[in-house]
Design a protein around this motif. Structure first.
Motif, PDB file in Angstrom:
ATOM      1  N   SER A 114       0.824  -1.212   0.000  1.00  0.00           N
ATOM      2  CA  SER A 114       0.000   0.000   0.000  1.00  0.00           C
ATOM      3  C   SER A 114       0.855   1.258   0.000  1.00  0.00           C
ATOM      4  O   SER A 114       0.439   2.289  -0.492  1.00  0.00           O
ATOM      5  N   SER A 168       1.577   1.614  -3.740  1.00  0.00           N
ATOM      6  CA  SER A 168       0.480   1.643  -4.699  1.00  0.00           C
ATOM      7  C   SER A 168      -0.679   2.519  -4.241  1.00  0.00           C
ATOM      8  O   SER A 168      -1.796   2.362  -4.689  1.00  0.00           O
ATOM      9  N   TRP A 169      -0.405   3.430  -3.332  1.00  0.00           N
ATOM     10  CA  TRP A 169      -1.455   4.305  -2.812  1.00  0.00           C
ATOM     11  C   TRP A 169      -1.981   5.175  -3.941  1.00  0.00           C
ATOM     12  O   TRP A 169      -1.211   5.721  -4.731  1.00  0.00           O
ATOM     13  N   PRO A 170      -3.297   5.326  -4.056  1.00  0.00           N
ATOM     14  CA  PRO A 170      -3.850   6.126  -5.146  1.00  0.00           C
ATOM     15  C   PRO A 170      -3.548   7.611  -4.960  1.00  0.00           C
ATOM     16  O   PRO A 170      -3.252   8.052  -3.862  1.00  0.00           O
ATOM     17  N   ARG A 220      -4.216  11.234  -4.133  1.00  0.00           N
ATOM     18  CA  ARG A 220      -5.130  11.742  -3.121  1.00  0.00           C
ATOM     19  C   ARG A 220      -5.837  12.998  -3.632  1.00  0.00           C
ATOM     20  O   ARG A 220      -5.221  13.870  -4.208  1.00  0.00           O
ATOM     21  N   ILE A 247     -13.821   2.136  -2.181  1.00  0.00           N
ATOM     22  CA  ILE A 247     -12.436   2.253  -2.646  1.00  0.00           C
ATOM     23  C   ILE A 247     -11.671   0.987  -2.259  1.00  0.00           C
ATOM     24  O   ILE A 247     -11.915   0.413  -1.209  1.00  0.00           O
ATOM     25  N   THR A 303      -8.304   0.250  -1.657  1.00  0.00           N
ATOM     26  CA  THR A 303      -6.908   0.286  -1.211  1.00  0.00           C
ATOM     27  C   THR A 303      -6.644  -0.928  -0.316  1.00  0.00           C
ATOM     28  O   THR A 303      -7.561  -1.443   0.329  1.00  0.00           O
ATOM     29  N   PRO A 304      -5.411  -1.399  -0.266  1.00  0.00           N
ATOM     30  CA  PRO A 304      -5.116  -2.576   0.566  1.00  0.00           C
ATOM     31  C   PRO A 304      -5.560  -2.452   2.029  1.00  0.00           C
ATOM     32  O   PRO A 304      -6.157  -3.388   2.559  1.00  0.00           O
ATOM     33  N   GLU A 307      -7.660   8.081   4.970  1.00  0.00           N
ATOM     34  CA  GLU A 307      -6.322   8.131   4.373  1.00  0.00           C
ATOM     35  C   GLU A 307      -6.389   8.038   2.852  1.00  0.00           C
ATOM     36  O   GLU A 307      -5.641   8.707   2.149  1.00  0.00           O
ATOM     37  N   ALA A 308      -7.297   7.222   2.360  1.00  0.00           N
ATOM     38  CA  ALA A 308      -7.437   7.057   0.910  1.00  0.00           C
ATOM     39  C   ALA A 308      -8.049   8.279   0.240  1.00  0.00           C
ATOM     40  O   ALA A 308      -7.971   8.419  -0.979  1.00  0.00           O
TER      41      ALA A 308
END
Length: 146
Positions: free
Chosen positions: A15, A18-20, A22, A34, A36-37, A106-107
């Motif tokens: 994560s 590979s975080w999207p 923001r 969403i 995200t891991p 966070e995402a």
């Protein structure tokens, strides 16, 4: 499939890479779906516990608090062992619920989006709650969901 601690660590490390991208805080609605891991891991943990919580929801022993957390509502019909099981489930459920909210925030831009993520997720939990299960209002009064 059971997630092992090593898998959780791997997902956490991935994560970081590979975080999207923001969004600016408040610039868009919270996407509760969403992928995200961190969100996936917490949702998996919550889903695995759901079937054990349902019997306590159905019996009216636990309910959805106005803050989105699960609360012990009426333990009068439980023996000691059953009460301990219900309390243990609640003790595991609520931190995961908070973790989901934090992961969603966070995402979507970080800590500043946490209030919006919390309100959006509480609305979803309320919508997903079955008719006849107990919900708490802001004044602490319990009623069955119609």
């Amino acid at each position: 499939m059971q997630i092992r601690p090593l898998h959780l660590l791997l997902l956490a490390v991935l994560s970081l890479f590979s975080w999207p991208a923001r969004a600016a805080p408040g610039s868009e609605a919270i996407n509760l779906d969403i992928g995200t891991p961190p969100v996936i891991v917490v949702k998996h943990s919550l889903a695995q516990r759901t079937s054990r919580l349902v019997r306590f929801y159905d019996a009216g022993v636990i309910g959805l608090g106005h803050d989105g957390m699960i609360k012990l509502r009426d333990a009068s019909r439980l023996n000691l062992a059953q009460r301990q099981i219900a309390e243990k489930l609640i003790d595991n459920e609520n931190p995961d619920r908070n973790s989901l909210i934090y992961a969603l925030a966070e995402a979507h831009g970080g800590q500043s989006t946490e209030p919006a993520a919390r309100q959006a997720q509480i609305r979803r939990w309320h919508e997903q709650f079955r008719s006849g299960w107990w919900v708490e209002d802001a004044q602490g009064n319990w009623s069955r969901k119609p």
